[in-house]
Scaffold this motif. Structure first.
Motif, PDB file in Angstrom:
ATOM      1  N   ALA A 182      39.629  44.715  26.126  1.00  0.00           N
ATOM      2  CA  ALA A 182      39.493  45.953  26.893  1.00  0.00           C
ATOM      3  C   ALA A 182      38.966  45.586  28.279  1.00  0.00           C
ATOM      4  CB  ALA A 182      38.535  46.909  26.200  1.00  0.00           C
ATOM      5  N   PHE A 242      40.929  47.938  35.026  1.00  0.00           N
ATOM      6  CA  PHE A 242      42.352  48.206  35.243  1.00  0.00           C
ATOM      7  C   PHE A 242      42.703  49.663  34.955  1.00  0.00           C
ATOM      8  CE2 PHE A 242      42.323  43.636  34.819  1.00  0.00           C
ATOM      9  CZ  PHE A 242      43.344  43.207  35.655  1.00  0.00           C
ATOM     10  N   GLY A 243      41.751  50.431  34.492  1.00  0.00           N
ATOM     11  CA  GLY A 243      41.979  51.838  34.199  1.00  0.00           C
ATOM     12  C   GLY A 243      41.468  52.187  32.812  1.00  0.00           C
ATOM     13  N   ALA A 274      42.582  50.530  29.287  1.00  0.00           N
ATOM     14  CA  ALA A 274      43.407  49.345  29.556  1.00  0.00           C
ATOM     15  C   ALA A 274      43.026  48.202  28.623  1.00  0.00           C
ATOM     16  CB  ALA A 274      43.249  48.906  31.003  1.00  0.00           C
ATOM     17  N   GLU A 275      44.025  47.635  27.964  1.00  0.00           N
ATOM     18  CA  GLU A 275      43.823  46.478  27.089  1.00  0.00           C
ATOM     19  C   GLU A 275      44.919  45.455  27.349  1.00  0.00           C
ATOM     20  OE1 GLU A 275      43.669  47.592  22.982  1.00  0.00           O
ATOM     21  OE2 GLU A 275      41.572  48.231  23.107  1.00  0.00           O
ATOM     22  N   PHE A 276      44.562  44.178  27.189  1.00  0.00           N
ATOM     23  CA  PHE A 276      45.493  43.087  27.419  1.00  0.00           C
ATOM     24  C   PHE A 276      45.318  42.033  26.330  1.00  0.00           C
ATOM     25  CE2 PHE A 276      44.636  45.076  31.451  1.00  0.00           C
ATOM     26  CZ  PHE A 276      45.880  45.141  32.057  1.00  0.00           C
TER      27      PHE A 276
END
Length: 199
Positions: A103, A107-108, A111-113
Motif C-alpha cells: 500500500a 500514489f492516491g 493505491a497498491e503495487f
C-alpha cells in the motif's frame, strides 16, 4: 531482473545515499537541493519518512498514513535517516516480500503495487536522491556500471505527461535527452532533473 538483484541494488543505493548524508554538518541542512523548494534538511526528512513508509508497506501496514509522517528537522536527522535506511533494507529482505501488495498512499487513496514493483520505485528514487544529496553538498556521485542498466530501465518506465506538473509530483517534467548522455544523465533528465544543476 531477479528480486535478489533488485534488493541488492536498492540496498546499495540507500546506503550510498545515507553515507553522503552522514557527511553533512548541521549547517549544511540549510543548503538548496535539486528538489525545487527543498533544503537538504527537507530532503533528509523526506527520505527518512520514505524509508519508514516503505518498510511499513513491506510489512502490510503501508495504508497507515502515520507510517509516512515526515520527522521534524533536527541535529539527529542524519542518524534517524541511517536507522530508517537499515529498517527498510531489512523489511525488503524478508522472504516472499516481492509477492506482497504494498500500500503506497502517496500514489492516491487505496493505491497498491506488487512488492517487486514497489522496491523498484524505492530503488530509482534513491539513485536520484543520492545524486541530489551529492550535488547539494558539492560531492561527486557515480552510478556503478552494474547498476546503471537496471536503474535506466526503471527510470524510463516512469510515464511523462501533465501529472508531473501537479503539486507534490514525485518527478518534474522530463527534459531532453540524447545518445551522448551517460546513463545517469539520461535517468536524471527523464525524471526532470538537470544533470548540470545548479547551472
Amino acid at each position: 531482473m531477479h528480486i535478489d538483484e533488485l534488493r541488492a541494488f536498492d540496498a546499495r543505493a540507500v546506503r550510498e545515499c545515507a553515507a553522503l548524508l552522514a557527511k553533512a554538518s548541521p549547517a549544511d541542512l540549510a543548503r538548496p537541493t535539486p528538489c525545487a523548494g527543498w533544503t537538504l534538511g527537507d530532503l533528509a526528512a523526506h527520505l527518512t519518512a520514505q524509508h519508514r513508509g516503505f518498510a511499513a508497506a513491506a510489512r502490510g501496514d503501508g495504508a497507515d498514513l502515520a507510517a509516512w509522517a515526515v520527522p521534524p528537522l533536527g541535529d539527529g536527522l542524519a542518524g534517524d535517516h541511517a536507522r530508517a535506511a537499515e529498517e527498510v533494507i531489512a523489511a525488503f529482505a524478508e522472504e516472499g516480500v516481492e509477492e506482497r501488495a504494498f500500500a503506497l498512499p502517496e500514489f492516491g487513496p487505496g493505491a497498491e503495487f506488487p512488492g517487486a514493483m514497489a522496491i523498484g520505485f524505492h530503488f530509482i528514487d534513491h539513485v536520484v536522491h543520492g545524486w541530489d544529496v551529492a550535488r547539494s553538498l558539492g560531492l561527486d556521485f557515480r552510478l556503478d556500471d552494474d547498476m546503471a542498466p537496471a536503474a535506466l530501465e526503471i527510470a524510463l518506465a516512469v510515464p511523462g505527461g501533465g501529472y508531473r506538473t501537479a503539486p507534490g509530483a514525485a518527478f518534474g517534467p522530463e527534459l531532453p535527452t540524447d545518445g551522448e548522455m551517460t546513463p545517469l544523465d539520461r535517468i536524471l533528465a527523464h525524471l526532470g532533473r538537470s544533470p548540470s544543476w545548479p547551472g
